[in-house]
Write a protein that holds these residues in place. Sequence first.
Motif, short mmCIF file in Angstrom:
data_model
loop_
_atom_site.label_atom_id
_atom_site.label_comp_id
_atom_site.label_asym_id
_atom_site.label_seq_id
_atom_site.Cartn_x
_atom_site.Cartn_y
_atom_site.Cartn_z
N HIS A 171 46.07 34.86 16.87
CA HIS A 171 45.27 34.97 15.97
C HIS A 171 44.13 34.04 15.29
CE1 HIS A 171 48.38 35.99 13.53
NE2 HIS A 171 49.33 34.90 13.30
N PHE A 194 54.12 29.15 20.64
CA PHE A 194 53.39 28.63 18.57
C PHE A 194 52.22 28.54 19.10
CE2 PHE A 194 50.98 25.53 16.36
CZ PHE A 194 51.92 26.55 14.96
N GLN A 195 51.28 28.19 20.04
CA GLN A 195 50.92 27.87 20.78
C GLN A 195 49.83 28.82 21.14
OE1 GLN A 195 50.55 25.05 23.40
NE2 GLN A 195 50.84 23.13 22.29
N THR A 232 56.93 22.04 16.37
CA THR A 232 56.73 23.54 16.40
C THR A 232 55.55 23.73 17.06
OG1 THR A 232 58.11 24.01 14.37
CG2 THR A 232 56.19 25.44 14.92
N GLU A 238 50.63 29.00 11.90
CA GLU A 238 49.29 30.07 13.49
C GLU A 238 48.45 30.28 12.74
OE1 GLU A 238 51.97 33.42 13.43
OE2 GLU A 238 53.93 32.06 14.87
N ARG A 239 47.86 30.49 11.21
CA ARG A 239 46.49 30.74 11.03
C ARG A 239 45.67 29.87 10.61
NH1 ARG A 239 50.02 34.43 10.76
NH2 ARG A 239 49.81 36.70 10.34
N GLU A 297 56.13 28.99 9.45
CA GLU A 297 55.56 29.05 11.09
C GLU A 297 54.57 30.23 10.69
OE1 GLU A 297 57.74 29.87 14.54
OE2 GLU A 297 58.93 28.23 13.88
N HIS A 298 54.52 30.77 10.67
CA HIS A 298 53.69 31.81 10.23
C HIS A 298 52.18 31.62 9.32
CE1 HIS A 298 55.40 35.27 11.40
NE2 HIS A 298 56.54 34.76 10.70
N ARG A 356 50.56 31.80 20.27
CA ARG A 356 50.83 32.63 18.57
C ARG A 356 49.30 32.38 17.68
NH1 ARG A 356 56.17 32.61 18.64
NH2 ARG A 356 55.82 30.70 16.73
N GLN A 357 48.93 31.17 17.56
CA GLN A 357 47.96 30.92 16.54
C GLN A 357 46.86 30.94 18.21
OE1 GLN A 357 45.88 27.88 18.26
NE2 GLN A 357 44.55 27.73 16.47
#
Length: 390
Positions: free
Chosen positions: A47, A40-41, A34, A14-15, A10-11, A43-44
Amino acid sequence: MDLLPYDVVEHILERLDVKSLLNCKSVSKQWRSTIRCRAFQERQLMHRRQSCNPDVLLVSVADEFYLLKRVHQAMRTLVLGSSVSVRILTPWEDTLYKVCQSSCDGLICLYNTYASNIVVNPTTRWHREFPLSTFQRLDRYEHQVGSVSWAKLGFGKDKINGTYKPVWLYNSAELGGLNDDDEDYDDEDKNNISMICQGNNNTSTFCEVFDFTTKAWRFVVPASPYRILPYQDPVYVDGSLHWLTEGETTNVLSFDLHAETFQVVSKAPFLHHHDYSSRELIMCNLDDRLCVSEKMWPNQVIWSLDSDHKTWKEIYSIDLNITSSLFGSNGFALRPLGVFDKDKLLFCEPEYGDQLLTHDPKTKSYEFDYRFFSPTTALPLCYFQSLISI
């Protein structure tokens, strides 16, 4: 990837950029789930904002014959520093839309007096229509009798509930020529006209908010006690929309999108009264900071608000002698669009929006980043690519 713990996967995801993530949805059901997850969206997007410059979007691109609809494109994205732009095809290619100048989480909001409003994600091509407000419906009648309004739509996010809200704020005199005896109005419009006419006697402004849950507009009472300057774009910053007020001293008016209340954020002593304030003062969002640009020849100074201390700081000064030689003389203030490479200011020619210029405060240089080579009009704004939808 199968050997990695899924939180590590996931990390990594996200990038990635949005285009790559859309392709990744076909890898597995787990990845698809996910990528569709709102957490998740978000966090993306975080970033993306931390590691990349914003993208530039041109809305309602038209040549000088746009009134004849010879050339019209709903949206184009730009590659700064080059002449490269990419057209985004939409279902509304034949309709000229205005756009809220503040994007929010990668979403932009389009509005038109004669067609449904639209929230769109230009990266994923997702869009959602929503109906005209009372102001828009009544303004349409005003247009038919030759009257032109100047109010502009605001769009932002309630940071507490995570809901997105389009907002109209307009002075009560905006629709002062309406008559509820006109046979062209339906019953709902007649009731709203009656309310507006009665309110004109003791109300400075009217405010309407759209609720995507109920799919309906509603009036906010009380609205702002301060009249607002004409022809300005509401600016979204940190959970609130902002306008500049009329009067001998121009103040910054804030509308909290959660509490739905108005207040004067900060008196700005450098904002003196102007005969043409709507031409000389422009509010904008630069790096999530509320900024006000003040044109006072031979410079245009941009001030940033420190929200904690309620103080203003000068962050840019544009030499209008130089920009006038590049753009040509213009009575309007230049429009700041965004900050690139940490401190370079991107702004546009204010009348047609078809020329973008970057100012480097360190070298005090000015460079064209994009311009059309034929007479063109466009509505430029900055946004960050995201997966967000409503």
